[in-house]
Design a protein around this motif. Sequence first.
Motif, PDB file in Angstrom:
ATOM      1  N   ASN A 168      38.025  -0.818  12.639  1.00  0.00           N
ATOM      2  CA  ASN A 168      36.810  -0.867  11.913  1.00  0.00           C
ATOM      3  C   ASN A 168      36.850  -1.351  10.474  1.00  0.00           C
ATOM      4  O   ASN A 168      37.546  -1.087   9.750  1.00  0.00           O
ATOM      5  CB  ASN A 168      36.299   0.680  12.011  1.00  0.00           C
ATOM      6  N   CYS A 436      33.165   5.239  14.113  1.00  0.00           N
ATOM      7  CA  CYS A 436      34.430   5.639  14.804  1.00  0.00           C
ATOM      8  C   CYS A 436      34.305   7.070  15.776  1.00  0.00           C
ATOM      9  O   CYS A 436      34.844   7.128  16.765  1.00  0.00           O
ATOM     10  CB  CYS A 436      35.691   5.954  14.064  1.00  0.00           C
ATOM     11  N   MET A 448      42.384   4.375  16.284  1.00  0.00           N
ATOM     12  CA  MET A 448      41.412   3.623  15.241  1.00  0.00           C
ATOM     13  C   MET A 448      41.841   3.749  13.964  1.00  0.00           C
ATOM     14  O   MET A 448      42.703   4.779  13.432  1.00  0.00           O
ATOM     15  CB  MET A 448      39.964   4.296  15.462  1.00  0.00           C
TER      16      MET A 448
END
Length: 485
Positions: A168, A436, A448
């Motif tokens: 991300n 997320c 992540m």
Amino acid sequence: MSNVLENLKPASVFKYFEEISNIPRGSGNEKEISDYLVTFAKKHDLEVIQDEALNVIIKKKGTTGYENAPTVIIQGHMDMVCEKNSDTIHDFEKDPIKLRIEEDMIYATDTTLGADDGIAVAYGLALLASDDIPHPPLEILITTSEETGMDGAIALDPKNIKGRLLINIDSEEEGFLLVSCAGGMRARQILPIVWETTNKETHAYHISIRGLRGGHSGGEIDKGRGNSNKLIGRFLNDLLNTFPYVMNKISGGSKNNAIPREADAVILIDPNHTSILEEKINEWNNIFKNELRISDPEVYIGYEKVENNFEKVFSKETTQKAVESLVLIPNGIQSMSMEIEGLVESSTNLGVVTTTNEEVTFESAIRSSVKSLKHNISNQSKLVADVLGCKFIGDADYPEWAYNPDSKLRPTFVDVYEKLYGKKPEVTAIHAGLECGLFKEKINDLDMISVGPNMFDVHTPDEHLSISSTERTWDYLLAVLKEIK
């Protein structure tokens, strides 16, 4: 098309950042930028999916030697917060962002820049357009309406995603690896207006709060910055305890995830109370200047007599309930983490107040890394609404992102950072909300991490992005991708 950034490096990243800055992309106005991404993918002969929520997923095969590497998702959002000062002429529905460079920083001109999260889009497009960057198979996932409720992430169909490693790019501080974030929701208190005929013998005054810095209601909530809606509420409440008046309008802020910088009210008073109003303005200017002398030294409360051409005003009861709402609705930090020093655990931001012909709406963004505390703040807000006879709506609920002790992606990022810079990055959590948590709900085995270059004063017209940090973060991202075989 402007070419303000054409001499900056990395050239491809800033090329695409400037291109998307010419496309209006406020939350809810993403059709044009979404179609632009689809056109880009087709131009480069890449597989592309555009769903009903206008999310775009663009897929690219791994380069030579990386054909069988695990697929990596590069993720960001295409929408931006559209903030400007009240005296700035800019139409976010059609006008491009006017970029300018000051030393190492890129600014817009009197508006938000949109580096949050345009830089993720630019990184993704530069990766997709490249023919000389080693990388594993990629899925560039660009979502919609992140800033107003994460609608795109909520609507995402996980069947369209193959990767299980997600990077991300929606963080705002270089050298920090984010591995956890708060969840959040929206709370709205709605006060029905009872209107009465205006007494034409009264004098009308426009009361305003100006000079505040504002900021991201997650990232800057711990900076002690003034909230214009709460400040004007305190003033109006003191005034109401001094002499009676009625109101025609109250408004402040424009986004619930931005600490509001401006607020306005129109009040109608007995002419005999004019001198008292002036005294109260001076008194509260001194109070605000003292309280906010560090965080918001430019704050001031202003007043201006305006023509009393109003046909109707709030009833005394509606006026009182509106003022009491401003004072009583929870705001600011509610709890601090006992696990991570300095991390805000729970907060709420009274970000937007609007008046229509029927009602006054008070809209807050609630955040917490603990679900039960998030709902506790919501319950407190509902109780305030109930006591004041208002309607309460709690929606746009999204989950927190819990720390994953077994992450395989995190050690790779740490090791690569050490090799590049000779020191460890800081692995931490953030109070702001990221998508997320929603992705984790949809794809349980997703691994992540969140990174990003240095950007400052996001969600305000002073938002700016570091050029050198953007280049370093790009180099870091490429180095990580090179390691993922």
